[in-house]
Design an enzyme around this catalytic site. Structure first.
Site: not given
Ligand code: AHR
Length: 503
Positions: A173, A292
């Site tokens: 990210e 994610e």
């Molecule tokens: O999964 C939790 C967090 O959410 C991760 O560390 C990040 O990549 C995202 O914003």
């Protein structure tokens, strides 16, 4: 009762589903690692400190990949802190989650855990505070047999065989202002390209994932993705996609229809990849790594690190997944399955405690509602994806307008087995699903599993771990099933042996 007709055709195949679509994620965040996977103080842990009750749950699932060690955590992480003699490892402040990192669980422990958990690692390198040099050292430590500084260091740590890690994320990210060492698109694109060059020169067999936009709401979406890919298209294999849905402040139907916007997100980013492919006259088709995805639990416990910063394994993003969360989650899963021709990897974020399907307590493990659709996807999701279409009266979502009442995906698991997954988003009315299975003349419904409840706030917890679980539904001869309101359904069709002959 309302009727919906769902049609598939054996000849309209989208292609094989990569089993890595059903992967997961374990970050040094909250109680995912410390207090989840690794808990040396617990009597339930083995000699290496791993919770055996959790391992027993995870092992049979054969989760294809577990992404590690972050997440936001990776952008401040020194991987060298977590290898070698545990007694000499430094304790540091983790700035991503305001926690204390003891480094007692590190790279080699994670690899051991993967072996015990019957899974494979997907590693992320730190492109926040570090860069190409630390990334190539880590790769050398992991994948080179021997005879170099970093591979011999690994051997001196008692790990003689290389780990052979195949899939690597180039940071995490990097577009987000919350990220340690966030970048501009041009800056990150160049950093990803240069890191990728070194890593692939060192080990040309690996696959690399470049950071796409961290969500579809950030102002730079999807311009970020265009610019990043323009800079590193030739060097990487996947563009990452992230998405979390939450039900707060919206109607149930708006929440459940959120997965339709995930379809849009995937289709937009697929188009972005193909624009750059055309611009570069490239022969390579860029795939997506949805590394994610999840929903936030509707019943949230307070985050411990806000009150008590700098402790080990604080409770963060924990709570209870309600039926409504489970349905939104299932819709996301269907979106991934239906786009598996371009989404090759997807990681449920995360595996345990912190937004996980598994929760640990000092006494044992209990399972959230969302565990069940994930389990069904792991069991019945592999195979060949078929195009599926449905017709029926839509529902009226205040936020999105008309949305289909039933979302679905169809997978041919084997020549004689077919699975249809379906969510009934109508939270009040049952729907009769009539399946038109063209090319499957001798197939009939063999089983129907359902999980859901018109009490959308129903959930599991340590005291009532089986409050919401799947049940087998009666199967009538033919290809029709009743989808109760607010349910996730798994319909399994089987070829009827000798039926053709009998007819
Ligand atoms: O999964 C939790 C967090 O959410 C991760 O560390 C990040 O990549 C995202 O914003």
């Amino acid at each position: 009762m309302k009727h919906i007709t769902l049609s598939i055709d054996r000849d309209f195949r989208k292609g094989p589903i990569d089993r890595r679509l059903y992967s997961s994620f374990a970050e040094h965040m909250g109680r995912c690692v410390y207090g989840g996977i690794y808990d040396p103080e617990s009597p339930l842990s083995d000699a290496e400190g791993f919770r055996t009750d959790l391992l027993e749950e995870i092992r049979p699932l054969e989760i294809p990949l577990v992404r590690y060690p972050g997440g936001n955590f990776v952008s401040g992480y020194r991987w060298e802190d977590g290898v070698g003699d545990p007694a000499s490892r430094p304790v540091r402040r983790d700035l991503a989650w305001k926690s204390l990192e003891t480094n007692q669980m590190g790279l080699n422990e994670f690899m051991r855990w993967c072996q015990k958990a019957n899974t494979r690692p997907m590693l992320a390198v730190n492109l926040g505070t570090r860069g190409p040099d630390a990334a190539r050292s880590l790769l050398e430590y992991c994948n080179v047999e021997s005879g170099t500084y970093w591979s011999d260091l690994r051997r001196s740590h008692g790990v003689l065989k290389p780990h052979g890690v195949h899939t690597w994320c180039l940071g995490n990210e990097m577009d987000g202002p919350w990220q340690i060492g966030a970048q501009s698109a041009a800056g990150y694109g160049k950093l990803a390209r240069e890191t990728a060059k070194l890593m692939k020169w060192l080990d040309p067999t690996i696959e690399l994932v470049a950071c796409g936009s961290s969500n579809n709401q950030i102002a730079s979406y999807p311009q970020w993705d265009l610019e990043v890919l323009d800079a590193c298209y030739d060097q990487v294999d996947y563009l990452s996609v992230h998405r979390y849905l939450g039900g707060k402040g919206q109607t149930a139907l708006d929440y459940l229809a959120g997965c339709d916007t995930m379809d849009e997100q995937i289709e937009t980013l697929t188009a972005v990849c193909d624009v750059i492919k055309a611009k570069k006259r490239s022969k390579k088709t860029m795939m997506l790594s949805f590394d994610e995805w999840n929903v936030s639990p509707s019943i949230r416990l307070p985050n411990e690190n806000e009150e008590k910063p700098w402790i080990v394994g604080p409770r963060i993003s924990e709570g209870f997944y309600t039926v409504q969360d489970m349905l939104a989650f299932s819709g996301m899963l269907l979106s991934l399955i239906n786009h598996s021709d371009r989404v090759r990897i997807a990681c449920l974020a995360q595996l345990v405690n912190m937004m996980g399907p598994f929760m640990t307590t000092p006494e044992g493990v209990w399972k959230q509602t969302v565990y069940y659709p994930y389990l069904h996807a792991l069991r019945y999701g592999p195979g060949v994806l078929l195009h599926s279409a449905s017709q029926g009266r839509p529902l009226d979502s205040p936020k999105y307008g008309p949305v289909s009442a039933v979302v679905h995906a169809a997978v041919e698991n084997a020549p004689d087995t077919l699975t249809i997954f379906a969510v009934n988003r109508d939270v009040k009315h049952p729907i009769q699903l009539d399946c038109a299975l063209h090319g499957y003349a001798d197939f009939a419904l063999a089983s129907h599993l359902e999980i859901g409840n018109t009490d959308l706030s129903a959930h599991n917890c340590a005291e009532a771990p089986l409050a919401v679980v799947p049940s087998s539904q009666p199967v009538e001869a033919g290809r029709t099933a009743v989808l109760h309101p607010a349910t996730w359904n798994v319909l399994r069709f089987q070829r009827q042996k000798g039926r053709r002959k009998a007819q």
